[in-house]
Write an enzyme that holds these catalytic residues in place. Structure first.
Site, PDB file in Angstrom:
ATOM      1  N   TYR A 121       0.800  -1.272  -0.167  1.00 14.82           N
ATOM      2  CA  TYR A 121      -0.050  -0.072   0.154  1.00 14.82           C
ATOM      3  C   TYR A 121       0.950   1.245  -0.014  1.00 14.82           C
ATOM      4  CZ  TYR A 121      -3.953  -3.120   1.142  1.00 14.82           C
ATOM      5  OH  TYR A 121      -4.807  -4.334   0.818  1.00 14.82           O
ATOM      6  N   SER A 133     -12.784  -4.574  -0.054  1.00 22.22           N
ATOM      7  CA  SER A 133     -13.919  -3.730  -0.921  1.00 22.22           C
ATOM      8  C   SER A 133     -15.243  -3.719  -0.521  1.00 22.22           C
ATOM      9  CB  SER A 133     -13.664  -3.948  -2.395  1.00 22.22           C
ATOM     10  OG  SER A 133     -12.425  -3.262  -3.027  1.00 22.22           O
ATOM     11  N   LEU A 156     -17.406  -1.810  -0.191  1.00 20.88           N
ATOM     12  CA  LEU A 156     -18.403  -0.881  -0.953  1.00 20.88           C
ATOM     13  C   LEU A 156     -18.140  -0.971  -2.394  1.00 20.88           C
ATOM     14  CD1 LEU A 156     -18.555   1.974   1.518  1.00 20.88           C
ATOM     15  CD2 LEU A 156     -20.228   0.440   1.134  1.00 20.88           C
ATOM     16  N   LEU A 205     -21.306   1.386  -3.892  1.00 20.96           N
ATOM     17  CA  LEU A 205     -22.347   0.942  -3.168  1.00 20.96           C
ATOM     18  C   LEU A 205     -22.747   2.321  -2.369  1.00 20.96           C
ATOM     19  CD1 LEU A 205     -21.489  -2.737  -2.422  1.00 20.96           C
ATOM     20  CD2 LEU A 205     -23.315  -1.612  -3.995  1.00 20.96           C
TER      21      LEU A 205
HETATM   22  N1  LIG Z   1      -6.562  -8.417   0.016  1.00 21.32           N
HETATM   23  C1  LIG Z   1      -6.722  -7.645  -0.984  1.00 21.32           C
HETATM   24  O1  LIG Z   1      -6.157  -8.023  -1.810  1.00 21.32           O
HETATM   25  C2  LIG Z   1      -7.387  -6.404  -0.780  1.00 21.32           C
HETATM   26  C3  LIG Z   1      -7.548  -5.841  -1.942  1.00 21.32           C
HETATM   27  C4  LIG Z   1      -8.272  -4.324  -1.845  1.00 21.32           C
HETATM   28  C5  LIG Z   1      -8.454  -3.727  -0.468  1.00 21.32           C
HETATM   29  N2  LIG Z   1      -7.971  -4.656   0.740  1.00 21.32           N
HETATM   30  C6  LIG Z   1      -8.228  -3.818   1.858  1.00 21.32           C
HETATM   31  O2  LIG Z   1      -9.744  -3.899   2.130  1.00 21.32           O
HETATM   32  C7  LIG Z   1      -9.744  -2.430   2.433  1.00 21.32           C
HETATM   33  C8  LIG Z   1     -11.000  -1.806   1.879  1.00 21.32           C
HETATM   34  O3  LIG Z   1     -11.055  -1.913   0.443  1.00 21.32           O
HETATM   35  P1  LIG Z   1     -11.738  -0.738  -0.351  1.00 21.32           P
HETATM   36  O4  LIG Z   1     -10.776   0.739   0.290  1.00 21.32           O
HETATM   37  O5  LIG Z   1     -11.378  -0.883  -1.807  1.00 21.32           O
HETATM   38  O6  LIG Z   1     -12.843  -0.527   0.382  1.00 21.32           O
HETATM   39  P2  LIG Z   1     -14.526  -0.074  -0.364  1.00 21.32           P
HETATM   40  O7  LIG Z   1     -15.384   0.483   0.991  1.00 21.32           O
HETATM   41  O8  LIG Z   1     -14.953  -0.711  -0.914  1.00 21.32           O
HETATM   42  O9  LIG Z   1     -13.961   1.287  -0.990  1.00 21.32           O
HETATM   43  C9  LIG Z   1     -13.445   2.512  -0.315  1.00 21.32           C
HETATM   44  C10 LIG Z   1     -13.620   3.592  -1.229  1.00 21.32           C
HETATM   45  O10 LIG Z   1     -15.106   3.964  -1.328  1.00 21.32           O
HETATM   46  C11 LIG Z   1     -15.095   5.487  -1.078  1.00 21.32           C
HETATM   47  N3  LIG Z   1     -16.048   5.539   0.193  1.00 21.32           N
HETATM   48  C12 LIG Z   1     -15.887   4.833   1.440  1.00 21.32           C
HETATM   49  N4  LIG Z   1     -16.819   5.064   2.372  1.00 21.32           N
HETATM   50  C13 LIG Z   1     -17.659   5.891   1.717  1.00 21.32           C
HETATM   51  C14 LIG Z   1     -18.986   6.878   2.184  1.00 21.32           C
HETATM   52  N5  LIG Z   1     -19.448   6.320   3.233  1.00 21.32           N
HETATM   53  N6  LIG Z   1     -19.568   7.493   1.178  1.00 21.32           N
HETATM   54  C15 LIG Z   1     -19.154   7.798   0.035  1.00 21.32           C
HETATM   55  N7  LIG Z   1     -17.956   7.252  -0.283  1.00 21.32           N
HETATM   56  C16 LIG Z   1     -17.260   6.334   0.324  1.00 21.32           C
HETATM   57  C17 LIG Z   1     -14.015   5.884  -0.965  1.00 21.32           C
HETATM   58  O11 LIG Z   1     -13.500   6.375  -2.071  1.00 21.32           O
HETATM   59  P3  LIG Z   1     -13.514   7.831  -2.855  1.00 21.32           P
HETATM   60  O12 LIG Z   1     -13.975   8.709  -1.797  1.00 21.32           O
HETATM   61  O13 LIG Z   1     -12.405   7.954  -3.665  1.00 21.32           O
HETATM   62  O14 LIG Z   1     -14.493   7.539  -4.173  1.00 21.32           O
HETATM   63  C18 LIG Z   1     -13.041   4.885  -0.277  1.00 21.32           C
HETATM   64  O15 LIG Z   1     -11.748   5.028  -0.673  1.00 21.32           O
HETATM   65  C19 LIG Z   1      -8.290  -1.738   2.000  1.00 21.32           C
HETATM   66  O16 LIG Z   1      -8.092  -0.636   2.884  1.00 21.32           O
HETATM   67  C20 LIG Z   1      -7.395  -2.992   2.432  1.00 21.32           C
HETATM   68  O17 LIG Z   1      -7.073  -3.012   3.702  1.00 21.32           O
HETATM   69  C21 LIG Z   1      -7.538  -5.803   0.662  1.00 21.32           C
END
Ligand SMILES: NC(=O)c1ccc[n+]([C@@H]2O[C@H](COP(=O)([O-])OP(=O)(O)OC[C@H]3O[C@@H](n4cnc5c(N)ncnc54)[C@H](OP(=O)(O)O)[C@@H]3O)[C@@H](O)[C@H]2O)c1
Length: 339
Positions: A53, A206, A208, A213
């Site tokens: 990251y 992910s 959301l 979402l």
């Molecule tokens: N194992 C793996 O391969 C892998 C892969 C990916 C992630 N992960 C882990 O999973 C965690 C979460 O993944 P993700 O960041 O993709 O999660 P996510 O919840 O699907 O997406 C997060 C993004 O959605 C937007 N967001 C989040 N909450 C919001 C809200 N309440 N209202 C409006 N927009 C909102 C923001 O982006 P914007 O504001 O930019 O739109 C935020 O950066 C990561 O931090 C990491 O630790 C692991």
């Protein structure tokens, strides 16, 4: 906040984990530190990171914050890391060999400024390294006290089964991270059953769908502005053209919006509450750019979805497998009535 134990282990974790993938990229250090304060103040106990990251910078940001915490506050935390992918310029310095994972783990410990991790996860399957070599590394890392528990990430069903059966109780393999959300439910076919059968707690990433979402993207216009897809519409599994071309995406968003309005809650909270309600899930890994988003997402623990809400979301998000092997005919073939 709610708490559970992770997989077939005694490790207590909060049911919402704080992901750190945005730290050092979309989220500057100061805002990241505010998220860490906010998350722990809400009772959150599990921090999840990876060496890749922001090229190691996310771990440095977490390490800087940890150094400012009291011993008691640090002791309350469960810290999880991941290794497998290249962090530096040498793309060959990758995989799950003993050499790579040893260096990856040492790098993570150094950047976080800790002497051990509670959970260390293999970030993804490596087709090149013999599985025994990888498991041998995890075993020795547990025995030397560098990690307390081991986990997997992005493994397929047969890979999970193979890893779990080769471990055979030698060391605690307790968790698995798949992408899982209302737009990505195919993991329910093989991956989640493999986790449940082998005592692995599921930590969905992910949750959301990378922001989809939350209801921020529309069919009428391509994304713009300071959002993940506004900054890069082609980004990753959430790429705009990939998701917007799927009728299911818009069905799910419409169902989410209706339930969110009925509950007077945000769509994000409803999507997270649906995910937390899935039986295989131990702790949902939250991602946020800002403290405002994180506050919204942490509020999902207060949302109680009815059986009817859950069924509506299940129907709208059903990936509709063909009859066999994952659809009705396949399920029927594997069932057996005893009465
Ligand atoms: N194992 C793996 O391969 C892998 C892969 C990916 C992630 N992960 C882990 O999973 C965690 C979460 O993944 P993700 O960041 O993709 O999660 P996510 O919840 O699907 O997406 C997060 C993004 O959605 C937007 N967001 C989040 N909450 C919001 C809200 N309440 N209202 C409006 N927009 C909102 C923001 O982006 P914007 O504001 O930019 O739109 C935020 O950066 C990561 O931090 C990491 O630790 C692991």
């Amino acid at each position: 906040m709610k708490y559970t134990t992770l997989g077939r282990s005694g490790l207590a974790v909060s049911t919402l984990t704080l992901g750190t993938m945005t730290f050092g990229s979309e989220t500057e250090a100061e805002e990241a530190h505010a998220q860490l304060d906010q998350y722990t103040a809400a009772g959150g106990t599990m921090l999840e990171t990876a060496d890749v990251y922001s090229g190691g910078h996310a771990e440095e940001i977490v390490g800087e914050w940890l150094r400012g915490q009291s011993n008691a506050a640090r002791d309350r935390l469960v810290i999880a890391g991941k290794g497998r992918f290249p962090v530096g310029v040498d793309a060959r310095d990758s995989g799950t060999s003993r050499r790579h994972l040893r260096r990856a783990l040492e790098g993570t410990l150094g950047r976080l400024g800790v002497d051990h991790l509670d959970l260390y996860q293999v970030h993804s399957w490596d087709p090149v390294t013999p599985l025994d070599e990888t498991l041998g590394f995890l075993d020795s890392a547990v025995q030397s006290g560098k990690i307390s528990y081991a986990g997997l990430s992005n493994f397929l069903g047969w890979q999970i089964a193979q890893a779990a059966s080769n471990v055979r109780g030698r060391f605690p393999l307790i968790s698995m991270q798949p992408q899982y959300n209302l737009l990505a439910r195919e993991v329910e076919w093989e991956i989640l059953p493999a986790c449940e059968a082998n005592g692995l707690g599921v930590l969905p990433w992910s949750p959301l769908g990378g922001g989809w979402l939350a209801g921020k993207y529309s069919q009428e216009s391509r994304p713009s502005g300071a959002t993940r897809l506004g900054e890069d519409p082609e980004r990753g599994v959430e790429a705009y053209d990939l998701r917007s071309g799927e009728p299911r995406t818009w069905r799910v968003l419409e169902a989410l919006q209706g339930i969110a309005e009925a509950h007077g809650q945000s769509m994000s909270r409803i999507a997270l509450a649906w995910l937390s309600a899935q039986p295989a899930v131990s702790s949902v890994i939250l991602g946020a750019r800002t403290t405002r988003q994180l506050a919204d997402n942490l509020g999902s623990v207060e949302v109680m979805l009815s059986a009817e809400d859950l069924a509506t979301l299940d129907r709208a998000s059903d990936p509709e497998p063909s009859a066999w092997p994952y659809g009705a005919a396949g399920r029927e073939q594997r069932s057996r009535a005893l009465a």
